[in-house]
Design an enzyme around this catalytic site. Structure first.
Site, mmCIF file in Angstrom:
data_model
loop_
_atom_site.group_PDB
_atom_site.id
_atom_site.type_symbol
_atom_site.label_atom_id
_atom_site.label_comp_id
_atom_site.label_asym_id
_atom_site.label_seq_id
_atom_site.Cartn_x
_atom_site.Cartn_y
_atom_site.Cartn_z
ATOM 1 N N ARG A 157 5.754 6.631 -0.156
ATOM 2 C CA ARG A 157 6.944 6.032 0.478
ATOM 3 C C ARG A 157 8.241 6.573 -0.115
ATOM 4 N NH1 ARG A 157 5.054 0.231 -1.811
ATOM 5 N NH2 ARG A 157 3.202 1.057 -0.842
ATOM 6 N N ASP A 199 -0.403 1.509 12.170
ATOM 7 C CA ASP A 199 -1.488 0.892 11.402
ATOM 8 C C ASP A 199 -1.015 -0.015 10.267
ATOM 9 O OD1 ASP A 199 -0.497 2.777 9.641
ATOM 10 O OD2 ASP A 199 -2.377 3.846 9.336
ATOM 11 N N HIS A 200 0.229 0.129 9.818
ATOM 12 C CA HIS A 200 0.690 -0.562 8.611
ATOM 13 C C HIS A 200 1.304 -1.939 8.857
ATOM 14 C CE1 HIS A 200 -0.148 2.900 6.141
ATOM 15 N NE2 HIS A 200 0.531 2.433 5.112
ATOM 16 N N ARG A 223 -6.859 1.521 -4.074
ATOM 17 C CA ARG A 223 -5.752 1.246 -4.992
ATOM 18 C C ARG A 223 -5.781 -0.232 -5.348
ATOM 19 N NH1 ARG A 223 -0.797 4.259 -2.664
ATOM 20 N NH2 ARG A 223 -1.872 6.050 -3.548
ATOM 21 N N SER A 254 1.938 5.369 -3.655
ATOM 22 C CA SER A 254 2.269 5.669 -2.267
ATOM 23 C C SER A 254 3.286 6.798 -2.150
ATOM 24 C CB SER A 254 2.825 4.398 -1.606
ATOM 25 O OG SER A 254 3.473 4.692 -0.406
ATOM 26 N N ASP A 267 1.907 9.712 4.143
ATOM 27 C CA ASP A 267 1.122 8.677 3.489
ATOM 28 C C ASP A 267 0.342 9.345 2.372
ATOM 29 O OD1 ASP A 267 -0.054 5.669 4.127
ATOM 30 O OD2 ASP A 267 -1.503 6.968 3.143
#
Length: 781
Positions: free
Chosen positions: A673, A129-130, A476, A671, A194
């Protein structure tokens, strides 16, 4: 069911109500095994085990439990022996499943490959999706993404097949919507790579965002560690109506708690107002709970969730959840660490921003505030959708406003984009006419993907540096997040308010009081939005985009080319050398907010998420250097010249010089990440010293063998100068709860010592000593 109910009745008569719950679950589990999802018929919902754990813990603690506690403690690895104290002890948990989006799945799967394990131990999925950039429209953008990202998609598909991980192909939709439609259910514990994984709390799940190394632990069958969360209760009374939407609940809560007020806590919604919110509306609220730093958010099981599960083909789980409902709601008399009360009948539409998601304003006041603050009033683009607000109900309510405008001969004055949350939502709103209405009013329907919400937006209408306003239904709105333009003023609100402002073209439009002018000159007001919670017909699933892993993938191969600039196999990080860390340079002393977007930017950098060395070229390029107020400009203290942050870090590493980062409050918010932790470790960093950390980032740093340390006295931040050398002492006796010392040597020859705190437990100290959690895992095999 009839025979089951008869059996339960007889058990109650014989055993009495005191023993009812245990025996009910035993009787039911003996008769029914319900699959966790239609994709995994051999993995079943285990309410029985959770129920047993809850009873053990309730008896040990001797008090009523919150819903959060029931689900979390219901997944304890050792409910009899686990030390449980909110806010202090570390829990060892057994989550039910793992979900990974494609940008973080690359590093997670590379780490899993490095572990040497043959297959994942729990149901796991990858979601593409990213990596889909919004440029033209859904069909064209998806096709381009498949071509540009072919190497990465092939890697993820083949790794999934080999190691037993389900693979959702590009075009499937956003990870959180797919989870809500297929994998979340009341009482499940899911971890996802995520930060907006808590979206699943709208279906009564405990869904927690983590870094890839945490996902590897769970996929490896190792108990997963989480500091025992505090519990913040949000009591909802009244009911939603008119222009007020579920999004306004979390916008209001964000304004109350701020971006760090939920750190270390689960936010648990309860009270009579809950029943006025749809299941997908509850998911919206939980999704944006990530912006207050919460571990996750959750709602109690109710009829809205049951209806949603039935409508999405999971009626059997709903039947089972009904039998265990007492375990899926809070106990009467349970206590919260903090309680916020919101009367939904009095709540007004909100809009938050710019530049931070906790700057809350009633929509009725944003115009005056914007004029006073010098924020641009013209709305250049309105964007609805994303993982936060892309449900059937959201799209229907937005379409109801668009239809009113069209009926009066109007179209959007601002550009307008629509992001469906999943292929199922896209197909259903296309069938039911919502997409046509949204296109007719001027909207562009984008791919079923994250798109502009995460910076995957090839924006052409303004130049970089041009001051402008956009309004989104996203979660965000950090500086430059959506379009890489630091001058863009991004505001987050509900899809309804975005649509209204896109039609009006201005930020100071209040649809509750202001008029629009129809094509014939007539003045009119928009009627409050309406929309069905769920489609009257069944959902249209659209295209089949799921790849089942084979039963045995051992013979399959996963190829990573040594010459690839997108993927790179990982090399183990070096072990701790057993000594104190002496005279490390300060790479950068960061001023103010430093999110994971500042530490490891997304947007065009997403293409390198599977290549650690290449992605490291974006390390801290968005952080503000306190020495010169500049971005990506620090002094190389070996050469005396200024350079980019990653360039100076590489030079230090090449010359054997270790370094630290010094930061402010809530360092690493945003995030999940883990690249924001991997990159400093890869480029020679040893410690990150700040006033306070965001939860996920602090854990990610520990996982990669770095030292996340906090000032015992926050004022000590001011003592460190950019040209100092810092030594960390006390590491030979490094122990839980025992501070370490930083010796600061100034360039004038003077020095001073300060105390630094940490939150390491015994296992985490072993990660540091081994060089990383992955190294430690290999040592224990």
């Amino acid at each position: 069911m009839a025979s089951y109910c008869l059996t339960v009745t007889r058990l109650r008569l014989v055993l009495g109500s005191g023993a009812r719950r245990f025996h009910v679950c035993s009787a039911f589990n003996a008769k029914a095994k319900v699959a966790m999802s239609r994709f995994e018929p051999n993995s079943t919902v285990n309410y029985g085990k959770m129920h047993e754990n809850i009873n053990i813990v309730r008896q040990r603690l001797g008090r009523p439990l919150t819903l959060s506690e029931k689900i979390v403690y219901g997944h304890l690895d050792d409910p009899e022996g686990q030390d449980i104290a909110r806010g202090s002890t570390y829990l060892r948990l057994r989550p039910d499943r793992v979900a990974m989006q494609d940008a973080t799945a690359q590093m997670a799967m590379l780490q899993f490959i490095s572990s040497g394990l043959p297959r994942v131990a729990v149901p796991s999925t990858i979601h593409c999706d990213h990596l889909i950039e919004a440029q033209i429209g859904g069909v064209e953008d998806l096709q381009r993404a498949k071509e540009v990202n072919e190497e990465v998609y092939n890697f993820l598909a083949s790794a999934g097949a080999k190691y037993g991980v389900g693979f959702w192909k590009p075009g499937s939709g956003i990870i959180h919507q797919i989870i809500l439609e297929n994998y979340a259910y009341p009482g499940v514990m899911l971890i996802g790579t995520d930060s907006h994984t808590p979206n699943g709390g709208g279906l009564g799940s405990i869904c927690i965002g983590v870094g890839g190394a945490d996902a590897v632990d769970v996929m490896a069958g190792i108990p997963w560690e989480l500091k025992c969360p505090n519990v913040i209760g949000v009591k909802l009374t009244g009911s939603l109506s008119g222009w007020t939407s579920p999004k306004d609940v979390i916008l209001k809560v964000a304004g109350i708690l701020t971006v760090k007020g939920g750190t270390g806590a689960i936010v648990e919604y309860h009270g009579p107002g809950v029943d006025s919110i749809s299941c997908t509306g509850m998911a919206t609220i939980c999704n944006m709970g990530a912006e207050i730093g919460a571990t996750t958010s959750v709602f109690p099981y109710n009829h809205r969730m049951k209806t949603y599960m039935e409508k999405t083909g999971r009626g059997e789980i709903a039947v089972l959840a009904d039998q265990f409902k007492e375990d899926l709601v809070p106990d009467n008399g349970c206590e919260y660490d903090q309680v916020i009360e919101i009367n939904l009948s009095e709540l007004k539409p909100h809009i938050n921003g710019p530049f931070t998601p906790d700057l809350a304003h009633p929509v009725s006041e944003i115009g005056a505030t914007a004029k006073k603050s010098g924020w641009p009033l013209e709305v250049k683009v309105g964007l609805i959708g994303s993982c936060t607000n892309s449900s059937y109900e959201d799209m229907g309510r937005a379409a109801s406003l668009a239809k009113q405008a069209l009926d009066k001969g109007l179209k959007c004055k601002a550009q307008f984009t629509v992001t469906p949350g999943s292929e199922q939502i896209r197909a259903t709103i296309e069938r039911d006419g919502y997409s046509k209405i949204l296109r007719d009013v001027g909207g562009v329907v984008l791919a079923n993907a994250c798109g502009p919400c995460i910076g995957q937006w090839d924006r052409k209408d303004v130049k970089k540096g041009e001051k402008n306003t956009i309004v989104t239904s996203y979660n965000r709105n950090f500086t430059a997040r959506n379009d890489a333009n630091p001058a863009t003023h991004a505001f987050v609100t509900s899809p309804e308010i975005v649509t209204a402002m896109a039609i009006a073209g201005t930020l100071d439009f209040n649809p509750e009081t202001d008029y629009l002018t129809a094509a014939n000159g007539e003045k009119f007001m928009l009627e409050p939005p309406t929309g069905d919670e769920l489609p009257s017909k069944d959902f249209d699933p659209g295209q089949d985009t799921y790849q089942h892993p084979p039963a045995d993938g051992a013979a399959l191969t996963v190829i990573v080319s040594p010459s690839s600039n997108r993927l790179q196999l990982l090399e183990p990080f070096d072990r701790w050398h057993g000594k104190d860390m002496e005279e490390m340079r300060v790479l950068i002393k960061v001023k103010g907010k430093c999110t994971t977007d500042h530490i490891s930017a997304a947007g065009p950098w997403l293409k390198f998420r599977g290549h650690l060395d290449n992605i490291s070229n974006n390390m801290l390029i968005g952080a503000v250097n306190i020495d010169n107020e500049a971005i990506n400009k620090v002094k190389n203290l070996l050469t005396g010249e200024f350079g980019g942050v990653p360039d100076v870090a590489r030079h230090y590493k090449a010359n054997g010089v270790n370094w630290v980062v010094v930061g402010d409050d809530n360092y690493g918010e945003g995030s999940s990440r883990e690249h924001a932790a991997l990159e400093p470790r890869h480029l020679g960093g040893r410690a990150i010293i700040v006033k306070s950390f965001a939860r996920i980032h602090e854990t990610n740093l520990k996982k990669q063998g770095l030292l996340p340390l906090t000032f015992a006295d926050p004022k000590d931040y001011d003592k460190i100068r950019p040209d100092d050398k810092i030594s960390i002492t006390g590491l030979k006796t490094f122990a839980p709860g025992k501070p370490v010392t930083a010796v600061i040597k100034h360039s004038n020859g003077s020095q001073e010592s300060i105390t630094l705190n940490h939150t390491f437990n015994t296992n985490q100290i072993e990660w540091f000593q081994a060089g990383s959690a992955l190294n430690r895992m290999k040592e224990l095999q």
